[in-house]
Every structure is written in structure tokens, then in C-alpha cells.
Enzyme design. Structure first.
Site, short mmCIF file in Angstrom:
data_model
loop_
_atom_site.label_atom_id
_atom_site.label_comp_id
_atom_site.label_asym_id
_atom_site.label_seq_id
_atom_site.Cartn_x
_atom_site.Cartn_y
_atom_site.Cartn_z
N GLY A 125 -3.83 38.92 -34.68
CA GLY A 125 -4.30 38.85 -33.30
C GLY A 125 -5.78 38.52 -33.21
N ALA A 183 -4.44 27.28 -25.48
CA ALA A 183 -5.42 26.31 -25.00
C ALA A 183 -5.08 25.82 -23.60
CB ALA A 183 -5.47 25.14 -25.97
N HIS A 240 20.25 7.93 -24.47
CA HIS A 240 21.01 8.14 -25.71
C HIS A 240 20.60 7.10 -26.74
CE1 HIS A 240 24.37 9.07 -28.35
NE2 HIS A 240 24.54 7.75 -28.48
#
Ligand SMILES: Cc1cc2nc3c(=O)[nH]c(=O)nc-3n(C[C@H](O)[C@H](O)[C@H](O)COP(=O)(O)OP(=O)(O)OC[C@H]3O[C@@H](n4cnc5c(N)ncnc54)[C@H](O)[C@@H]3O)c2cc1C
Length: 464
Positions: free
Chosen positions: A270, A318, A443
């Protein structure tokens, strides 16, 4: 006489520099103060250089599996110094890009360590001297740094934070990664693909603990198959550092402690917000568990002082910092933006395979009392995934059964960090299952699985 601005931004990460540009676009006279490198952690020590490293390990993985694609590649190897150099150059290029953006937007860049000395006043330490600045609005975007282990501080030799792990001089032979959030898993993936023997230790019962439980379970199985040892529900008790490596003692979920040797340790437990020595206490700015407390427009309890990004709390991402910056500056410039909210912020882990998600997990949706419909489509049911040789993974969607609202989407597999944005846009536009089912997907693409997952939630999947 102090130089006077409408807005001073303290810190030039993706929160600060984006906020500064938006301010300039809105006609404000803006200065930005940075003690290190323009672009902050993200460009210099976070998002970008890690992705450069992960690109290398991905290509290396394909090279070592060239035979799967009918190719021959002999004597495959790597030059660690060149790998690191490439990553640093990518960061350097973006740092130069931000410099260019500051110039283009006529934003004054002030190098040095900034401290708010009084309301509207900021002093910047530069070598032996100081520069005084004044502004109506001061925006704190000072970010965060890696959290150290209390009993084994990172020394850059054997015990690394993300900064050390990004510029290795030697390839670890046996690596212990402490913490299995996105940063821990990304480094574990990089070093594992480059040939290190990697172990991840996680205190909580599962890796990537913020993700949907099925995603965590899939990743644990897949990373284990790829050679990473994963120990969950386990606590690191002790680290003894020697000349040749470290001895780490880990208490497992059975309560037993075992000690093992490792060449290196990455601590990814962290972050700590950068709130010290920038004048917050003197001004009486309220913090909560170290983070600056703000409202939906980045306003602190002190008029004229604002905060955004990692320094204000989770999610530490960010794009969260940038978005907060824009909302904050538009508001202080007299605009009427929507207040910042966290409900539609995607989170991505760029390991191999990748993980991406947005919104509520299945468990959280149930906890919130929602009656849900869940769709899940596997990569093995998708032609493009099979053609790519990437048929491992799935896409899960969680809908409100009554309203058809897309509550959350959870993906694991190749390129899902690019796919997730489709669902983020859908949620932003408040799309329901109906429009998603009516949408035509090209596709063959991996994105067809996004369609199939939605169809699957309503018992209509075609290819599974
Ligand atoms: C290894 C790693 C990988 C990551 N990967 C991702 C990712 O893939 N995607 C993602 O979204 N996020 C990622 N993150 C998180 C992301 O980097 C942060 O969320 C983001 O940088 C926060 O932006 P910020 O503007 O709040 O602060 P920062 O980027 O931390 O910038 C703060 C800036 O303020 C400066 N500063 C601090 N105090 C002062 C002062 N007193 N005077 C002058 N300047 C000061 C600092 O030098 C720094 O440049 C990653 C982080 C790490 C560590």
C-alpha cells in the site's frame, strides 16, 4: 514581491498536471510546483514504466512459446540493463511530453519543494533559497509513496519498493512479493515471466482482494499454473537481511511459521499520502487516516485550499486523480461540473493474464440487497481468443434484475484492460441490458465476449 497566480498546483502527477492544463484552458493564470519530475509517480515510477516492463515480459513469454505458433526461436535471452533502459526512456519521453504541454498552455513550472505558508501563499524551497508565490486557489496534488514494512525498511538492495523493483540491476533468483494488489501482482507477473522463482504472500484470504471473488480464484489458479507460489491468509512475521539474500518468516493460515530464503523481497503493501511538511497542520486542513478530506469538488475545510488524487484517498489510480483534478478546477473557475464520484472508475491489473473491472462485484451487489442477474462468458467460446492462442479467461456481468442496470463487469484474460472501457461508457450513459444486447459487435473480436456475457445474463448466449 511574490509572483501572483489564480491557481497554484502543488505536485505534477496525473492529478496535478491535468488540473493545471484545465485551469489554463479556462483562462486561469496557473503555476505548478514539482520537487522531482513532471508527471509524478504515474509517468516516472508507476503506471507507465511498469507497462513498458510488462510489455517486455509479455514478448519474452511469446518468444519462449514461439513453437505454439509454428515459429522457431533459439538462444532466447535478455539484457536486463537494456530492458530497464527502455522502460526509463519511455518514462523520459512522457516526462518531456508533460514539459511540452506546460509550455503550450503557458503554465509556469516552479521546481522545488512547496509548502503552503498561509492562505493563498506558498513558498518553494530551491537549493539554499526560496521562491514565494501567491494565488487565490491552491490545489494540493502531492500524491503518495510506498508504505514500508515497520520491521524491515526497504534498502534497495534486498528489500525493494516499487521504485527499486522497476530498475533492477540484477534479476532476482528467488523473489518474495508481499501484497497481492495490482502492483504486487504486476511485478510478480513480470519477474515470473522473466524466469525468477516467485512467491506472493497475501494477508487476506484471496489475491487481488478488491476484485470479484471468481476473478481472484481464477487468477490464483492461473498464476499458480504459470509457476508462481501463492500463500494467502498469511502474515509476514520477520525478515533478516544478509549479504546474499533475506530469510523471511511467514505465518500461514494454519498458524505455523516457516522460514525460507529469498534473493529479494518486493514490499507492495500500500501507500502513504504525502501530507507532511506542506503546511496543512498550520492551516487546520482536516485529514482522515492521513488522507486530506475533501468534498465532491476537491474542496478541503479551508477556503481556497483544494486537494485531489492519491493524497485524498482510494482508489489510488491515475485516472481518478485526473478526473478529480478536472472537476475541482472547473468548479473553482466558476463552472458547474458534476461532483466527483467513484461509482464508475475502472480498475486494471496489467499482469499476464490481465484483470479489469468496474462497478459492483457479484458479492457487493448482493450485499447491497440487489436482485441480480449474472452473465459469464469464457474466452474458450470466442474465435478471436482461440486464434490469438489466448483462450483462457472470462467476462462476467452483473445486472439489476428489475431495472436491467449494468451494476458491474469483471474480466480476466488477454487485453481486458482495453475492453473494460466499453462497459464504463455503457454505465456512464446509463445503458440497460436491452441496448447492450441490441448493439452489434465486430467479428472476430475479443469484444464479442462482452456481448455474449450480457446475453448470457438473460439466458441468450449464442456460443456457450
Ligand atoms: C508501480 C505502480 C504502478 C501503478 N500503475 C498504475 C496503473 O497502471 N494505472 C493507474 O491508474 N494507476 C497506477 N498507479 C497509481 C498511480 O501512479 C497513482 O494513482 C497516480 O500517480 C496518482 O497521481 P497523483 O497526481 O495523485 O500523485 P503522484 O503521481 O504521486 O504525483 C505527486 C507529485 O507531487 C510531487 N510532490 C509531492 N510533494 C511535493 C511538494 N511538497 N512540493 C513539490 N512537489 C511535491 C511528487 O514529487 C510527485 O511528482 C501505479 C502506482 C505504482 C506505484
Amino acid at each position: 514581491m511574490a509572483d501572483t497566480y489564480d491557481l497554484i498546483v502543488l505536485g505534477s502527477g496525473p492529478g496535478g498536471y491535468v488540473a493545471a492544463i484545465r485551469g489554463a484552458q479556462l483562462g486561469l493564470k496557473v503555476a505548478i510546483v514539482e520537487r522531482e519530475r513532471l508527471g509524478g509517480i504515474c509517468l516516472n515510477w508507476g503506471c507507465i514504466p511498469t507497462k513498458a516492463l510488462l510489455r517486455t515480459s509479455e514478448i519474452y513469454h511469446y518468444m519462449t512459446h514461439a513453437g505454439d505458433y509454428g515459429l522457431k526461436a533459439d538462444n532466447i535471452g535478455f539484457d536486463l540493463a537494456k530492458i530497464v533502459d527502455r522502460s526509463r526512456k519511455v518514462s523520459g519521453q512522457l516526462n518531456a511530453g508533460v514539459k511540452g504541454l506546460m509550455k503550450k498552455n503557458k503554465i509556469t513550472v516552479v521546481e522545488g519543494f512547496g509548502t503552503i505558508t498561509a492562505k493563498g501563499k506558498l513558498s518553494v524551497k530551491q537549493g539554499n533559497g526560496t521562491v514565494d508565490l501567491e494565488a487565490k486557489h491552491i490545489l494540493v496534488a502531492t500524491g503518495a509513496r510506498a508504505r514500508d514494512l515497520p520491521f524491515a525498511k526497504a534498502d534497495g538492495k534486498r528489500i525493494w519498493t516499487y521504485r527499486h523493483a522497476m530498475v533492477p540491476e540484477v534479476m532476482p533468483t528467488k523473489l518474495l512479493v508481499i501484497g497481492s494488489g495490482a502492483i504486487g501482482v504486476e511485478f510478480a507477473s513480470f519477474y515470473n515471466d522473466m524466469g525468477a522463482d516467485v512467491t506472493i504472500v497475501e494477508m487476506l484470504p484471496r489475491i487481488l482482494p478488491v476484485e470479484d471473488e471468481e476473478v481472484s480464484a481464477f487468477m490464483e489458479k492461473r498464476l499458480t499454473k504459470d509457476g508462481i507460489k501463492i500463500v494467502t491468509g498469511a502474515a509476514l512475521e520477520k525478515i533478516d537481511t544478509g549479504a546474499d539474500g533475506v530469510k523471511a518468516t511467514i505465518k500461514g493460515k494454519d498458524g505455523k511459521s516457516t522460514t525460507e530464503d529469498y534473493s529479494h523481497v518486493i514490499v507492495a503493501i500500500g501507500i502513504v499520502p504525502n501530507t507532511e511538511e506542506i503546511g496543512l497542520e498550520k492551516l487546520g486542513v482536516t485529514t482522515e487516516r492521513g488522507h486530506i478530506k475533501v468534498d465532491g469538488f476537491g474542496r478541503t475545510n479551508v477556503e481556497g485550499i483544494y486537494a485531489i488524487g492519491d493524497v485524498t484517498g482510494a482508489p489510488w489510480l491515475a485516472h481518478k486523480a485526473s478526473h478529480e483534478g478536472i472537476v475541482c478546477v472547473e468548479k473553482l473557475a466558476g463552472g458547474n461540473p458534476h461532483p466527483f464520484e467513484t461509482w464508475n472508475i475502472p480498475g486494471c491489473t496489467y499482469s499476464r493474464p490481465q484483470v479489469a473491472s468496474v462497478g459492483l462485484t457479484e458479492a457487493k451487489a448482493k450485499e447491497a440487497g440487489r436482485d441480480i442477474k449474472v452473465g459469464k462468458f469464457p474466452f474458450i467460446g470466442n474465435g478471436k481468443a482461440i486464434a490469438l492462442g489466448e483462450a483462457d479467461g472470462f467476462i462476467k456481468t452483473v445486472f439489476d434484475a428489475k431495472t436491467g442496470e449494468l451494476l458491474g463487469a469483471h474480466m480476466v484474460g488477454a487485453e481486458v484492460t482495453e475492453l473494460i472501457q466499453g462497459y464504463v461508457v455503457a454505465r456512464q450513459l446509463e445503458t440497460t441490458e436491452h441496448e447492450l444486447m441490441e448493439t452489434v459487435f465486430a467479428h472476430p473480436t475479443l469484444s464479442e465476449m462482452m456481448h455474449e456475457s450480457v446475453l448470457g445474463a438473460y439466458g441468450r448466449a449464442i456460443h456457450f
